[in-house]
Write an enzyme that holds these catalytic residues in place. Structure first.
Site, short mmCIF file in Angstrom:
data_model
loop_
_atom_site.label_atom_id
_atom_site.label_comp_id
_atom_site.label_asym_id
_atom_site.label_seq_id
_atom_site.Cartn_x
_atom_site.Cartn_y
_atom_site.Cartn_z
CG LEU A 204 45.64 8.35 45.27
CD1 LEU A 204 45.87 6.91 44.86
CD2 LEU A 204 46.49 8.69 46.48
N GLY A 205 45.55 12.25 42.46
CA GLY A 205 46.08 13.06 41.37
C GLY A 205 46.11 12.33 40.04
CB ILE B 91 28.37 0.86 43.27
CG1 ILE B 91 28.40 -0.12 44.43
CG2 ILE B 91 27.17 0.59 42.35
CD1 ILE B 91 27.15 -0.11 45.28
N GLY C 254 31.44 34.54 40.52
CA GLY C 254 30.49 33.96 41.47
C GLY C 254 29.05 34.20 41.06
CB CYS D 68 32.85 36.54 35.70
SG CYS D 68 31.37 36.09 34.78
CG HIS E 257 35.41 32.92 33.38
ND1 HIS E 257 35.42 32.84 34.75
CD2 HIS E 257 34.14 33.17 33.02
CE1 HIS E 257 34.19 33.02 35.21
NE2 HIS E 257 33.39 33.22 34.17
CD GLU F 255 38.93 32.34 35.34
OE1 GLU F 255 39.13 33.40 34.70
OE2 GLU F 255 37.83 32.08 35.87
N1 GLN Z 1 26.52 35.76 38.32
C1 GLN Z 1 27.04 36.52 37.23
C2 GLN Z 1 26.32 36.24 35.93
O1 GLN Z 1 25.67 35.22 35.78
C3 GLN Z 1 28.52 36.28 37.06
C4 GLN Z 1 28.88 34.91 36.67
C5 GLN Z 1 30.31 34.54 36.93
O2 GLN Z 1 31.00 35.20 37.70
N2 GLN Z 1 30.76 33.46 36.33
O3 GLN Z 1 26.38 37.01 35.03
#
Ligand code: GLN
Length: 546
Positions: free
Chosen positions: A15-16, A149, A355, A382, A508, A510
């Site tokens: 619901l946010g 629970i 990733g 990354c 990162h 972001e």
């Molecule tokens: N898999 C890569 C690393 O561990 C990049 C990690 C990521 O993109 N957060 O360095």
């Protein structure tokens, strides 16, 4: 004395609660109060760091290196404050603390139980933030839905705390759903009544009711909800579906939620509400002068929440440029060298997402090659940056088997390699290079121009790094190490000298974009995408080269 607001959820999940908690925070902060938000997650994982993004969306990283729930991202973006390890607590973490205390003999032979030991630990973690003296108000969001629970120990802890602190020092804001039944052409209050009843079975009653709804509630509906749920008439707040989450503070402000909360907490705020900056952001967001389309290449694109902070950063940066940014999600596993011109056609910029693991990496590399060769603005974060270095090594340096040792441990050219201090790490949770690190930017580089500074700090979450043994070769061929950690020389940002906007960052960005402070790299990337669009090069070039 610090005041506490507990945000609970009823009827259903999603619901946010995070957005409502953040919006209340924004409105209190706008009156000059010092506010922070904390979230309890009822699952048994110690933190979400080891959770697959398909399970729980993005893992958000704080300055101090906590791997947290994505709601902390909303808190930081809305309130423009940094959260810490203490702001996100899971049931796993609570039990871990209690069990290790038990092993140390701290309970002196007592039977360790949910009440009082688990509830005491939950209360300790709530008060710990308030007791720092840094905040006037602590908003604590309880994850999950009343009646689960897993939620019971949290509800019980809040009940105890409310009693201990007094009802003018701690209040409960309960978020529920008032569904509209189109067959009956009616809004229904019963689910809300049930969830409030569930809450009261556990000794807790809401002070403020926030009702998610598709249709306006109307005076009669509000008084019915007030009467049956035992709350003041003015404390039934409507949270109507909004076109953007950033409308929510304004919609709640119109119903004077902050004044209601302040009155219940007997708190006088130092200033008058000042949310002009927020409104300015909304105005720019809703009145774009132009438009760009950005490709988001990742392997979790089926689930929007997996890239939450990136998507929000684009919203902030778009508003700053008065430009609507539409995102075309592209599955990295679907891309190859043959189809990439077609799949990526018409885009004004491409972001290759972070990733882990092998899946989809070759697609990311193909997309990056397409950007490099066609001068399309490219932003790699990354793993996205690591793939850019691999692509450059393979196709410009001619090291065709170049790879990261994460995906190809036997590669003859380990362009990306595990960091020295990660080699002996055996356990997975919380052991990556996490949190904020210094970075020095090269004078005159694109990233330097974007930040307007040579010294920055950004947040990290990785185990692998650009292998500095190859740096000379890379730089000689035009891939610059534009950002480095000043203490250990790790490469944190790369860019191409002969490309209009090709930037890869190991960190990162972001995680640091805010509504009122969009991230400079995202702002600059969108500006580059606009330039690219205006240059008229968007149409496909060099299709036949693949
Ligand atoms: N898999 C890569 C690393 O561990 C990049 C990690 C990521 O993109 N957060 O360095």
């Amino acid at each position: 004395m610090t005041k506490y607001i507990f945000v609970t959820g009823g009827v259903t999940s999603s619901l946010g609660k995070g957005i409502v908690a953040s919006s209340i925070g924004v409105l209190l902060q706008a009156r000059g109060l010092r506010v922070t938000i904390q979230k309890f997650d009822p699952y048994i994982n110690v933190d979400p760091g080891t959770l697959n993004p398909y399970e729980h969306g993005e893992c958000y990283v704080t300055e101090d290196g906590a791997e947290t729930d994505l709601d902390l991202g909303h808190y930081e973006r809305f309130l423009n404050v940094n959260t810490t390890q203490a702001n996100n607590v899971t049931t796993g973490r609570v039990y871990q603390t209690v069990i290790s205390k038990e092993r140390e003999g701290a309970y002196l032979g007592k039977t360790v139980q949910v009440i009082p030991h688990i509830t005491d630990e939950i209360k300790r973690r709530i008060l710990m933030i308030g007791n720092t003296g840094e905040f006037d108000v602590v908003i604590t969001e309880l994850g999950g839905t009343v009646g689960d629970i897993e939620s019971l120990p949290y509800i019980e802890s809040v009940r105890q705390l409310k009693w201990e602190l007094g009802s003018t020092n701690a209040i409960v804001v309960h978020l529920t759903l008032v569904p509209y039944l189109s067959a009956a052409k009616e809004l229904k209050t019963k689910p809300t009544q049930h969830s409030v009843k569930e809450l009261s079975k556990n000794g807790l009653s809401p002070d403020v009711l926030v009702c998610r709804t598709e249709r306006h509630l109307g005076r009669e509906m509000r008084s019915k909800l007030a009467r049956f749920c035992n709350v003041d008439q003015n404390s039934v707040i409507e949270a109507i579906d909004a076109s953007t989450i950033y409308d929510v503070p304004i919609l709640l402000q119109e119903q004077q939620i902050a004044q209601i909360v302040l009155a219940k907490l007997r708190l006088s705020a130092p200033g008058k509400a000042d949310i002009d900056e927020w409104k300015g952001f909304l105005k720019r967001l809703k009145n774009p002068k132009t438009h760009v389309e950005i490709g988001l290449v990742g392997k979790y694109i089926e689930l929007q929440d997996a890239y939450k902070s990136i998507l929000e950063s684009f919203i902030h940066a778009g508003a700053r440029n008065q430009c609507r940014v539409s995102i075309r999600p592209i599955h990295s596993e679907d891309i190859d060298e043959e189809n990439c011109s077609e799949l990526l056609s018409g885009l004004h910029g491409i972001l290759v997402a972070p990733g882990f693991g092998h899946r989809g990496v070759e697609g990311k590399i193909a997309a990056i090659r397409h950007c490099r060769e066609n001068e399309i603005p490219f932003f790699g974060i990354c793993l996205g940056m690591q793939c850019a270095v691999i692509e450059f090594s393979r196709n410009v340096l001619g090291l065709s088997r170049a790879h990261s040792t994460e995906m190809a441990p036997e590669t003859p050219y380990p362009i990306i390699d595990i960091m020295e201090d990660q080699k002996d790490v055996k356990t997975k949770g919380g052991t990556m290079r996490l949190g904020s690190y210094d970075c020095s930017l090269l004078e005159g580089s694109r990233v330097h121009a974007a930040y307007g500074s040579t010294e920055i700090k950004e947040r990290h979450r990785h185990r692998f790094e650009l292998n500095n043994q190859f740096l000379e070769q890379l730089e000689a061929a035009g891939m610059l190490a534009a950002g480095k950690n000043p203490h250990n020389g790790l490469v944190e940002a790369v860019e191409l000298t002969d490309h209009p906007w090709f930037v890869g960052v190991q960190f990162h960005p972001e995680f640091k974009s805010r509504v009122t402070k969009p991230h400079p790299l995202f702002v600059d990337f969108i500006a580059a995408a606009l330039d690219y669009k205006e240059s008229g090069k968007t149409v496909l070039k060099n299709v036949e080269q693949y």
